[in-house]
Design an enzyme around this catalytic site. Structure first.
Site, mmCIF file in Angstrom:
data_model
loop_
_atom_site.group_PDB
_atom_site.id
_atom_site.type_symbol
_atom_site.label_atom_id
_atom_site.label_comp_id
_atom_site.label_asym_id
_atom_site.label_seq_id
_atom_site.Cartn_x
_atom_site.Cartn_y
_atom_site.Cartn_z
ATOM 1 N N ASN A 1 0.853 -1.197 0.000
ATOM 2 C CA ASN A 1 0.000 0.000 0.000
ATOM 3 C C ASN A 1 0.884 1.241 0.000
ATOM 4 O O ASN A 1 2.109 1.133 -0.035
ATOM 5 C CB ASN A 1 -0.962 -0.023 1.195
ATOM 6 C CG ASN A 1 -0.204 -0.109 2.501
ATOM 7 O OD1 ASN A 1 0.540 0.793 2.858
ATOM 8 N ND2 ASN A 1 -0.363 -1.231 3.216
ATOM 9 N N ASP B 1 -4.230 -6.456 4.815
ATOM 10 C CA ASP B 1 -5.215 -7.347 5.428
ATOM 11 C C ASP B 1 -5.170 -8.746 4.837
ATOM 12 O O ASP B 1 -5.606 -9.706 5.469
ATOM 13 C CB ASP B 1 -6.622 -6.754 5.261
ATOM 14 C CG ASP B 1 -6.822 -5.561 6.191
ATOM 15 O OD1 ASP B 1 -6.375 -5.660 7.351
ATOM 16 O OD2 ASP B 1 -7.391 -4.542 5.756
ATOM 17 N N LYS C 1 8.852 -16.732 -10.852
ATOM 18 C CA LYS C 1 8.076 -15.646 -11.463
ATOM 19 C C LYS C 1 6.918 -16.250 -12.286
ATOM 20 O O LYS C 1 7.138 -17.165 -13.095
ATOM 21 C CB LYS C 1 8.996 -14.824 -12.371
ATOM 22 C CG LYS C 1 8.323 -13.608 -12.937
ATOM 23 C CD LYS C 1 9.276 -12.829 -13.818
ATOM 24 C CE LYS C 1 8.509 -11.781 -14.591
ATOM 25 N NZ LYS C 1 9.275 -11.195 -15.657
ATOM 26 N N PHE D 1 -4.695 3.358 14.574
ATOM 27 C CA PHE D 1 -5.027 4.331 13.537
ATOM 28 C C PHE D 1 -6.164 3.733 12.703
ATOM 29 O O PHE D 1 -6.243 2.507 12.585
ATOM 30 C CB PHE D 1 -3.823 4.580 12.622
ATOM 31 C CG PHE D 1 -2.917 5.673 13.100
ATOM 32 C CD1 PHE D 1 -2.105 5.481 14.201
ATOM 33 C CD2 PHE D 1 -2.864 6.901 12.438
ATOM 34 C CE1 PHE D 1 -1.262 6.486 14.644
ATOM 35 C CE2 PHE D 1 -2.017 7.910 12.869
ATOM 36 C CZ PHE D 1 -1.218 7.704 13.975
ATOM 37 N N LYS E 1 -13.837 0.485 15.287
ATOM 38 C CA LYS E 1 -12.549 -0.216 15.485
ATOM 39 C C LYS E 1 -12.066 -0.045 16.925
ATOM 40 O O LYS E 1 -11.550 -0.992 17.529
ATOM 41 C CB LYS E 1 -11.486 0.329 14.521
ATOM 42 C CG LYS E 1 -11.637 -0.246 13.118
ATOM 43 C CD LYS E 1 -10.623 0.297 12.125
ATOM 44 C CE LYS E 1 -10.928 -0.244 10.739
ATOM 45 N NZ LYS E 1 -10.302 0.467 9.657
ATOM 46 N N LYS F 1 -11.609 -3.507 18.946
ATOM 47 C CA LYS F 1 -10.229 -3.970 19.185
ATOM 48 C C LYS F 1 -9.726 -3.635 20.591
ATOM 49 O O LYS F 1 -8.543 -3.758 20.869
ATOM 50 C CB LYS F 1 -9.269 -3.360 18.146
ATOM 51 C CG LYS F 1 -9.791 -3.316 16.734
ATOM 52 C CD LYS F 1 -9.295 -4.459 15.908
ATOM 53 C CE LYS F 1 -9.907 -4.391 14.511
ATOM 54 N NZ LYS F 1 -9.718 -5.559 13.729
HETATM 55 O O1 PMT Z 1 3.040 6.082 6.472
HETATM 56 P P1 PMT Z 1 2.476 7.406 5.976
HETATM 57 O O2 PMT Z 1 2.697 7.608 4.502
HETATM 58 O O3 PMT Z 1 2.985 8.544 6.805
HETATM 59 O O4 PMT Z 1 0.889 7.368 6.152
HETATM 60 C C1 PMT Z 1 0.326 7.315 7.427
HETATM 61 C C2 PMT Z 1 -0.901 6.407 7.472
HETATM 62 C C3 PMT Z 1 -1.985 6.976 6.599
HETATM 63 C C4 PMT Z 1 -0.523 4.997 7.018
HETATM 64 C C5 PMT Z 1 -1.346 6.321 8.980
HETATM 65 O O5 PMT Z 1 -1.633 7.610 9.419
HETATM 66 C C6 PMT Z 1 -2.561 5.411 9.163
HETATM 67 O O6 PMT Z 1 -3.690 5.799 9.010
HETATM 68 N N1 PMT Z 1 -2.260 4.130 9.556
HETATM 69 C C7 PMT Z 1 -3.243 3.048 9.666
HETATM 70 C C8 PMT Z 1 -3.392 2.365 8.354
HETATM 71 C C9 PMT Z 1 -4.323 1.169 8.435
HETATM 72 O O7 PMT Z 1 -3.908 0.092 8.150
HETATM 73 O O8 PMT Z 1 -5.540 1.405 8.864
HETATM 74 P P2 PMT Z 1 -6.674 0.283 9.083
HETATM 75 O O9 PMT Z 1 -7.906 1.071 9.328
HETATM 76 O O10 PMT Z 1 -6.654 -0.691 7.928
HETATM 77 O O11 PMT Z 1 -6.232 -0.499 10.370
HETATM 78 C C10 PMT Z 1 -6.671 -0.142 11.680
HETATM 79 C C11 PMT Z 1 -5.598 -0.442 12.697
HETATM 80 O O12 PMT Z 1 -5.371 -1.855 12.744
HETATM 81 C C12 PMT Z 1 -4.254 0.187 12.422
HETATM 82 O O13 PMT Z 1 -3.739 0.657 13.627
HETATM 83 C C13 PMT Z 1 -3.417 -0.948 11.858
HETATM 84 O O14 PMT Z 1 -2.040 -0.791 12.199
HETATM 85 C C14 PMT Z 1 -4.003 -2.146 12.554
HETATM 86 N N2 PMT Z 1 -3.985 -3.413 11.776
HETATM 87 C C15 PMT Z 1 -4.604 -3.498 10.573
HETATM 88 C C16 PMT Z 1 -4.649 -4.699 9.899
HETATM 89 C C17 PMT Z 1 -4.012 -5.826 10.458
HETATM 90 N N3 PMT Z 1 -4.005 -6.978 9.838
HETATM 91 N N4 PMT Z 1 -3.395 -5.714 11.654
HETATM 92 C C18 PMT Z 1 -3.370 -4.530 12.315
HETATM 93 O O15 PMT Z 1 -2.786 -4.429 13.398
#
Ligand code: PMT
Length: 409
Positions: A214, A284, A294, A330, A344, A348
């Site tokens: 991503n 995810d 490949k 986040f 979330k 969580k």
């Molecule tokens: O890195 P930059 O370019 O500075 O950009 C910053 C950012 C936009 C990436 C950051 O500010 C941000 O929003 N990070 C969270 C990205 C994310 O994966 O969001 P989510 O809504 O999909 O996940 C929610 C939370 O679960 C996050 O804290 C993530 O770390 C966590 N997660 C998600 C999926 C997974 N399988 N395991 C996790 O722990």
């Protein structure tokens, strides 16, 4: 360039420049300090003027440059009050073996050394010289003497030197010097906390040359790590692949590639943490059958079917085992931002969630700025307008401190 105000805003900083080839780099330091809101006064030794002219420093600092011991400062603020009296900090960069030796032995024979003796504000030396000079017993003894006397001192960097040799003696990067200066002014309100931060994207391989990832650059997570360390926390950074430099050398960093690697690293280290901040954009899904070779285009088909399987939900797992650790997530959303973020937070078992609108241009993924809403467990939320990721990091850490204080009550 736009001015970014930090804790250096309105600080009076004296930059002493001595006679080393790295003096030209100090021009960038002065520019950087001014850009961060400091009022910079430059004092040059006679030898420094062999490398850079006072006019250059005057132009970038906007203030009269002092280079004579007995000078009449007509029409200038420094004509009326002693410069060292108005200063908040005195930085000497580059600091040659000569100035280190003079100060260590109490010699005050020019404006700069006289000022060092006369000042009561912190004095910060940034040495730069030939490797052999730096390693000489006299310079090492003098450096130790300065440290013992309470002067702040940075280690020179290693690499190619202007004299054609290689080794320790280079001026550290301007970013590193600035970080040390910010550190001197920072309130250590996170001292005693151990903060685990995840940053960047994860990468899931389809075959040895293709992957699913991503747009996360790591900037947000690295900014939180840097500011948390600056504010006194012990920090560990677990990062997916990014193009960024480690924000500070005193932050241990673990580099991972996939979500599974990140999960393993987090689970190995979370127990030591008092606060966990999950900034990483974790993929995810991963490929169910990663190809060893490949994948080749086959036949006339325009399609390739990939079967994906769910990756571990790291934050979900942490939410179940966190005990009294503070867990910050986040939420990167493109619609119904707050609604999804709150969902979330509850699901969580988080203490704070930082809602990010990743559909908005100029913020979020890859940008230098961000704009977020910080939502507490109680439902109280705070909108943080667009600002640099460093400033956003400050605000997020303020919110963490609020949770810590509430817990202590
Ligand atoms: O890195 P930059 O370019 O500075 O950009 C910053 C950012 C936009 C990436 C950051 O500010 C941000 O929003 N990070 C969270 C990205 C994310 O994966 O969001 P989510 O809504 O999909 O996940 C929610 C939370 O679960 C996050 O804290 C993530 O770390 C966590 N997660 C998600 C999926 C997974 N399988 N395991 C996790 O722990």
């Amino acid at each position: 360039m736009e001015k970014r105000f930090t804790m250096l805003k309105n600080k009076e900083i004296i930059v002493g420049v001595t006679g080393g080839i790295a003096a030209y780099k100090t021009v960038e330091l002065v520019r950087g300090l001014s850009r961060r809101g400091a009022n910079v006064h430059v004092v040059m030794t006679k030898n420094a003027m062999e490398f850079v002219t006072p006019l250059t420093f005057q132009t970038v600092s906007g203030n009269t440059v002092i280079h004579e011991m007995f000078e009449l400062f007509t029409g200038s603020k420094i004509g009326h009050i002693t410069l060292s009296d108005i200063a908040d900090l005195l930085v000497i960069a580059p600091a040659t073996a000569n100035i280190i030796g003079k100060v260590a032995n109490g010699i005050a024979d020019d404006f700069l050394t006289t000022m060092v003796m006369a000042t009561t504000v912190p004095v910060f030396f940034v040495p730069s010289m030939n490797t052999k000079m730096w390693g000489s017993p006299m310079v090492q003894a003098n450096t130790q003497k300065l440290k013992d006397a309470g002067y702040k001192m940075m280690e020179p960097a290693s690499g190619d030197l202007a004299c054609g040799t290689e080794g320790k003696g280079r001026l550290p990067t301007i970013e590193e010097i600035m970080e040390n200066i910010e550190d001197i002014f920072a309130v250590k309100d996170l001292a005693g906390e151990r903060i685990l931060i995840t940053a960047g994207p994860t990468t899931e391989y389809i075959d040895p040359v293709r992957c699913i990832t991503n747009k996360s650059s790591g900037k947000m997570g690295y900014a939180i790590a840097k500011i948390a360390r600056r504010r006194g926390a012990e920090v560990m950074l677990i990062t997916g692949p990014t193009a960024l430099q480690l924000p500070r050398t005193d932050i241990p960093m673990i580099q991972v590639t996939t979500a599974c690697d990140m999960r393993d690293a987090v689970m190995e280290h979370y127990k030591r943490a008092t606060v966990i901040i999950k900034t990483a954009a974790v993929a995810d899904f991963k490929c169910r059958n990663e190809a060893c070779q490949k994948i080749k285009k086959k036949g006339d088909s325009n399609y390739l079917m990939l079967e994906l399987e769910k990756n571990p939900d790291i934050i979900g797992e942490l939410g179940k085992v966190k005990e009294d650790r503070i867990l910050v997530g986040f939420a990167a959303e493109t619609d119904n931002i707050l609604e999804h973020a709150v969902e979330k937070l509850k699901k969580k078992n988080l203490d704070l969630i930082i809602a990010n609108n990743v559909a908005k241009a100029g913020i979020g993924f890859g940008a230098d700025d961000n704009e977020v809403t910080i939502i507490e467990k109680s439902g109280v939320s705070k909108e943080v307008p667009k600002m640099s990721k460093d400033e956003i990091a400050q605000t997020i850490l303020d919110a963490v401190i609020k949770v810590i204080k509430k817990r202590k009550k």
